[in-house]
Design a protein around this motif. Structure first.
Motif, short mmCIF file in Angstrom:
data_model
loop_
_atom_site.label_atom_id
_atom_site.label_comp_id
_atom_site.label_asym_id
_atom_site.label_seq_id
_atom_site.Cartn_x
_atom_site.Cartn_y
_atom_site.Cartn_z
N GLU A 230 -4.38 60.12 18.77
CA GLU A 230 -5.19 60.19 17.60
C GLU A 230 -6.40 61.56 17.59
N THR B 145 -9.32 62.64 14.36
CA THR B 145 -9.70 62.54 12.12
C THR B 145 -10.25 63.92 12.23
N CYS B 146 -9.87 63.56 11.22
CA CYS B 146 -10.12 65.02 10.36
C CYS B 146 -10.40 64.90 9.20
N LYS B 147 -10.78 65.92 8.26
CA LYS B 147 -10.97 65.90 7.32
C LYS B 147 -10.02 67.15 6.33
N ILE C 99 -12.56 62.13 4.87
CA ILE C 99 -12.46 62.16 5.88
C ILE C 99 -11.11 60.94 6.72
N VAL C 100 -9.94 61.48 7.72
CA VAL C 100 -9.10 60.48 7.85
C VAL C 100 -8.63 60.77 9.38
N THR C 101 -8.23 59.32 9.36
CA THR C 101 -7.27 59.35 11.48
C THR C 101 -5.88 59.08 11.00
N ILE D 187 -0.73 60.48 8.68
CA ILE D 187 -1.99 60.50 8.66
C ILE D 187 -1.07 59.36 7.79
N VAL E 9 -14.67 67.70 10.60
CA VAL E 9 -15.40 66.32 11.15
C VAL E 9 -16.25 66.82 12.29
N ASP F 188 -4.13 50.36 4.53
CA ASP F 188 -4.12 51.77 4.77
C ASP F 188 -3.62 52.74 3.54
N LYS G 135 -9.68 69.44 11.79
CA LYS G 135 -10.74 68.83 12.94
C LYS G 135 -12.08 68.97 13.09
#
Length: 407
Positions: free
Chosen positions: A81, A83-85, A34-36, A51, A103, A22, A100
């Protein structure tokens, strides 16, 4: 090393390996990825997200949600948590900008299209009241026009903010970020599903309680357990009604009598006045023969005047009972709207008839005294002249002197 220890060691090694992957993947992060990550700091107008990159990313309030936020903590909390771009990266300045909203928006548009295609119902919370309707957050900004909020007209939507509504997707315009939703469609479906069942339980003549839903020029619509029936303006009161708002208002609880059921056309005719004691029923115990009461002249006809002595109760004053003097028509003495005192001459509740008199509430005017006639001269006694026969005279004896001239 025991078997259990080996398993734990393998799991730890696998986890460390996964983390390394990761981290390596994140180390090559670029715009559009796209990441979390995990929220590590929440400020008034932005949040910081770890991230796994060499510095934290930032999500501004504008990129957190598709609708304006009163409080960022309503959307994200510390340790959450997300998830974003990646929408911006500058290693020289060590800035990593995330979104956010983008996404969630992409997923939301696909989901909204699915709801529209399948005619499915969704739930959403009202986040704002704006001119012309309501705004909800469904991952993208959704708009409910005022005409699509309820089945009836609503003047003030201020108390809708914060409510969770069941909605149908009406229109999607993804290029222009336009999403139209409707609660009215959901309510209409529920109404139609219940209406037939409810109508089957109702019977003509039933007296039930209902709630006034809306007013029109011609009457009031009343909810009688999930379906609306119409109370025509003529059925609101025994008195004449100029407009329904003079008698009832929206939200009023009223007793109504079912006059007619038309399941085929889904119509229910109701009456407020028929659910109440009639004015003539009350008049039977209210008036007695000989009573003198006050009333209002409502109508004038050639043969008399109709006088209202109680709401919905009119009696007839015959033309002969209007005045002590002889009149040709009631218009010579009375006018509509005039207040008069009347005496009850007769009452028949069953036939809804009351005979009244105006003149018997007034003293009769004194009659003018007769002038004495002059005395006549005494009559002369009549003298009977006997005829010739009664005197037994012959013609010769009566007219002899005259007959002798012709000898």
């Amino acid at each position: 090393m025991t078997e259990e220890t080996k398993v734990q060691a393998n799991e730890q090694a696998a986890a460390e390996s996964a983390d390394t992957v990761d981290m390596n993947e994140v180390s090559t992060v670029k715009k559009g990825d796209i990441v979390t990550g995990t929220v590590v700091k929440v400020e008034d107008n932005q949040v910081y997200v770890d991230i796994g990159y060499k510095y934290d990313g930032v999500i501004t309030a504008r990129e957190l949600s598709s609708v304006p936020l009163d409080n960022i903590s309503d959307v994200v909390q510390l340790g959450q948590e997300v998830t974003c771009k990646v929408i911006g990266i500058n290693d020289a300045k060590e800035t990593l900008t995330l979104s956010k909203k983008q996404v969630e928006g992409e997923k939301a548009w696909d989901k909204m299209q699915e709801y529209l295609d399948n005619n499915e119902t969704i739930e959403a919370k009202v986040v704002d009241v704006v001119k012309g309707g309501l705004v909800v957050d469904v991952g993208v900004r959704g708009f409910i026009p005022a005409s699509m909020v309820e089945r009836h007209f609503v003047e003030d939507f201020s108390d809708y903010k914060g409510r969770t509504l069941k909605l149908k997707v009406k229109e999607i315009d993804r290029p222009n970020n336009k999403l139209i939703l409707s609660q009215k469609d959901v309510l209409e479906e529920q109404y139609q599903a219940q209406k037939q069942q409810i109508m089957e339980r109702l019977n003509v003549g039933d007296v039930i309680e209902g709630t006034v839903q809306r007013l029109t020029q011609f009457g009031a619509f009343v909810d009688v357990g999930g379906v609306d029936g119409l109370v025509h303006i003529s059925e609101l009161s025994y008195q004449h009604v100029e407009k329904p708002s003079d008698v009832v208002k929206e939200g009023d609880k009223v007793k109504v009598k079912i006059l007619k059921l038309d399941p085929a056309n889904e119509r229910i005719s109701l009456s407020v006045k028929a659910a109440q004691p009639g004015p003539w029923e009350q008049a039977g115990g209210q008036f007695q023969i000989g009573d003198i009461i006050q009333g209002t002249v409502r109508r004038l006809v050639d043969f008399g005047a109709f006088v209202e002595v109680a709401p919905g109760v009119e009696g007839l004053v015959h033309v002969s009972q209007i005045a002590h003097r002889r009149i040709g028509t009631p218009h010579e003495v009375l006018k509509e709207g005039q207040q008069v005192n009347v005496k009850v001459l007769d009452i028949n509740v069953g036939e809804k008839r009351i005979s009244l008199s105006i003149k018997e509430t007034e003293e009769a005017p004194e009659q003018p005294q007769r002038q004495e006639r002059p005395e006549r001269a005494p009559r002369q006694p009549k003298v009977d002249i006997p005829d010739a026969q009664s005197l037994n005279l012959t013609l010769g004896e009566r007219f002899g002197d005259k007959l002798s001239k012709f000898k």
